[in-house]
Enzyme design. Structure first.
Site, PDB file in Angstrom:
ATOM      1  N   GLY A 149       0.821  -1.213   0.000  1.00 51.04           N
ATOM      2  CA  GLY A 149       0.000   0.000   0.000  1.00 51.04           C
ATOM      3  C   GLY A 149       0.851   1.257   0.000  1.00 51.04           C
ATOM      4  N   GLY A 160      -5.808  -5.715   2.687  1.00 54.33           N
ATOM      5  CA  GLY A 160      -5.920  -4.562   3.562  1.00 54.33           C
ATOM      6  C   GLY A 160      -4.670  -3.734   3.425  1.00 54.33           C
ATOM      7  N   GLN A 172      -2.446  -9.547  -1.877  1.00 56.94           N
ATOM      8  CA  GLN A 172      -1.839 -10.792  -1.360  1.00 56.94           C
ATOM      9  C   GLN A 172      -0.403 -10.929  -1.893  1.00 56.94           C
ATOM     10  OE1 GLN A 172      -5.274 -11.391  -2.878  1.00 56.94           O
ATOM     11  NE2 GLN A 172      -5.853 -10.493  -0.937  1.00 56.94           N
TER      12      GLN A 172
HETATM   13  P1  IMP Z   1      -8.948 -15.895   1.423  1.00 59.88           P
HETATM   14  O1  IMP Z   1      -8.208 -15.073   0.409  1.00 59.88           O
HETATM   15  O2  IMP Z   1      -9.788 -15.072   2.344  1.00 59.88           O
HETATM   16  O3  IMP Z   1      -9.715 -17.011   0.785  1.00 59.88           O
HETATM   17  O4  IMP Z   1      -7.869 -16.607   2.375  1.00 59.88           O
HETATM   18  C1  IMP Z   1      -6.968 -17.593   1.900  1.00 59.88           C
HETATM   19  C2  IMP Z   1      -5.595 -17.441   2.528  1.00 59.88           C
HETATM   20  O5  IMP Z   1      -4.989 -16.244   2.059  1.00 59.88           O
HETATM   21  C3  IMP Z   1      -5.601 -17.329   4.044  1.00 59.88           C
HETATM   22  O6  IMP Z   1      -4.428 -17.946   4.556  1.00 59.88           O
HETATM   23  C4  IMP Z   1      -5.529 -15.835   4.296  1.00 59.88           C
HETATM   24  O7  IMP Z   1      -4.967 -15.525   5.557  1.00 59.88           O
HETATM   25  C5  IMP Z   1      -4.614 -15.414   3.152  1.00 59.88           C
HETATM   26  N1  IMP Z   1      -4.817 -14.031   2.744  1.00 59.88           N
HETATM   27  C6  IMP Z   1      -5.828 -13.537   1.995  1.00 59.88           C
HETATM   28  N2  IMP Z   1      -5.675 -12.226   1.804  1.00 59.88           N
HETATM   29  C7  IMP Z   1      -4.534 -11.870   2.420  1.00 59.88           C
HETATM   30  C8  IMP Z   1      -3.830 -10.641   2.552  1.00 59.88           C
HETATM   31  O8  IMP Z   1      -4.196  -9.581   2.013  1.00 59.88           O
HETATM   32  N3  IMP Z   1      -2.673 -10.697   3.262  1.00 59.88           N
HETATM   33  C9  IMP Z   1      -2.209 -11.839   3.809  1.00 59.88           C
HETATM   34  N4  IMP Z   1      -2.829 -13.001   3.705  1.00 59.88           N
HETATM   35  C10 IMP Z   1      -3.984 -13.024   3.020  1.00 59.88           C
END
Ligand code: IMP
Length: 441
Positions: free
Chosen positions: A17, A40, A221
């Protein structure tokens, strides 16, 4: 002029970000291309702290077009909330564009995400429970509802009914919450509120690129959470790697000139899954506290560990990284010795050692890190603004990482503030970094 992709080179939360916020000042457009409000981003800007989950990080610059691309899955309630918050704080969001082709997260996706995690019992993936996986699953099954569908009541209702049909059994416990008419009305209201932002966003990207403008593609991510290349099944349901920027924004690969990977000076992960350099000792706790390693989206404590060069080299290759932005170097101040993982050792076969990222999950799940120890430093880095301000040991750390990964570090984070960065001499090799660093000096 360049299309620059910014991606996470670890397991997410690398500090993308802030990097994008800095580059966005010189960019004409910022386009998010995958993920949803599982992301986030925290930005400290104009003395205020901003947290975004869906809206691209360039929103604070009125001259930058901010695009939520076709590859993103959008929870329209969350998006409306972010728009309202920005307006309430005096930010004009007229520069926000939402792809008509982006898929929507529906209330039943949230329920299915929860349900899926509960079914996994003691071994959940640890998703953010934002409905991301079920929304992408519906997209692949051609049962998705798209942004443009919110503008037509008849189509919307028909598509929601078709999407619900195969889920009846699974959603039986929630029968009272899933009301076709109520969902349709709610999404028509969202459609009405978002209508002014809905656009053919690929055409916006083409126009900007054809006019030679700076376009940033904002990844969410990180590479190790990629559904194809990450630590499957402990991954997200999209492709956070740079190749997906083209697909998720509607441009071709030749529109991409630079790829920046953002990596912390150490490693973190949230949720379950393999993490070969994870620390379970005081050093891990110290990194967590000093780095404020608690999730922006879920508030969960992040798992922490030393920098993993095996994984970073893998991310560099997967994304064709042309530059690295190394964030949070200041967090390592005060450690006598700093470890970096150079190889993995297999726990199943003691003699198995590798310096490349293992493709086989059984090898990866049992791998532990082998480390080199580097000299630490005690100085606070918060005031450093050039490489020469950094203590020698910190400069040696950067040189070691660059050498091991084979990609130049162009920017180093030395604190949460917008101004707390060091541009390295290698930044002159990057068009966008040159533009931003040039303007800053
Ligand atoms: P989902 O994307 O909510 O389906 O989560 C799948 C996996 O990705 C989980 O282990 C989450 O903690 C991880 N994850 C999803 N979005 C983020 C992010 O923005 N930062 C870190 N981990 C993420």
């Amino acid at each position: 002029m360049p299309g620059t992709v910014i991606v996470g080179a670890q397991w997410g939360d690398e500090g993308k970000g802030k990097v994008i916020d800095l580059l966005a000042e010189r960019a004409d457009a910022v386009i998010r291309f995958q993920g949803g409000n599982n992301a986030g981003h925290t930005i400290v800007h104009g003395g205020q702290t901003w947290k975004f989950h869906l809206i691209p990080s360039g929103i604070l610059y009125p001259g930058t077009t901010c695009v939520i691309g076709n590859g993103v899955v959008v929870d329209p309630g969350v998006l409306c909330g972010e728009i309202e918050d920005l307006r309430a704080r005096g930010v004009d969001v007229g520069n926000l564009k939402l792809s008509a082709n982006a898929h929507l997260i529906m209330p039943y996706h949230l329920l299915l995400d929860q349900e899926g995690e509960q079914k996994l019992g003691k071994n959940p993936i640890g998703t953010t429970r934002r409905g991301i996986g079920p929304a992408y699953a519906d997209k692949a099954a051609r049962l998705g509802i798209r942004v443009q569908d919110m503008l037509d009541e008849r189509i919307l209702k028909k598509k929601i009914a078709a999407a619900l049909e195969p889920k009846r059994q699974l959603l039986r416990p929630y029968a009272r919450e899933i009301d076709l008419q109520a969902i349709t009305e709610q999404y028509l209201t969202y459609g009405h509120r978002l209508e002014q932002h809905i656009a053919d966003t690929a055409a916006i990207a083409w126009r900007a690129l054809d006019e030679g403008k700076h376009v940033l593609f904002e990844g969410a991510q990180g590479a190790l959470l990629d559904i194809d290349h990450g630590t499957y099944p402990f991954v997200t349901s999209s492709n956070p790697v740079a190749g997906a920027a083209a697909v998720g924004a509607g441009v071709g690969p030749k529109d991409i000139d630079e790829v920046w990977g953002v990596s912390k000076a150490y490693t973190t992960r949230v949720g379950a899954g393999p993490f070969p350099t994870e620390l379970h000792d005081d050093a891990g706790e110290e990194i967590r506290q000093r780095g404020h390693e608690f999730g922006t989206t879920t508030g969960r404590a992040r798992r922490t560990g030393w920098l993993d060069l095996v994984a970073l080299r893998y991310a560099a290759r997967l994304n064709s990284l042309t530059a690295i932005s190394l964030t949070k170097l200041d967090v390592l101040s005060g450690f006598d010795r700093i470890k970096v993982c150079t190889r993995y050792r297999g726990a199943l076969d003691e003699d198995f050692v590798t310096d490349t990222f293992p493709y086989h999950q059984s090898v990866l799940h049992h791998a532990t890190g082998e480390y080199e120890e580097l000299q630490g430093w005690t100085e606070d880095l918060g005031e450093c603004r050039s490489e020469s301000d950094l203590p020698q040991a910190a400069r040696d750390y950067l040189a070691y990482v660059e050498e091991a990964v084979g990609v130049p570090i162009v920017m180093v984070g030395v604190g949460p503030g917008r101004e707390q960065i060091v541009w390295t001499e290698r930044a002159s090799g990057s068009a966008i970094a040159g533009a931003v660093a040039g303007a800053a000096t």
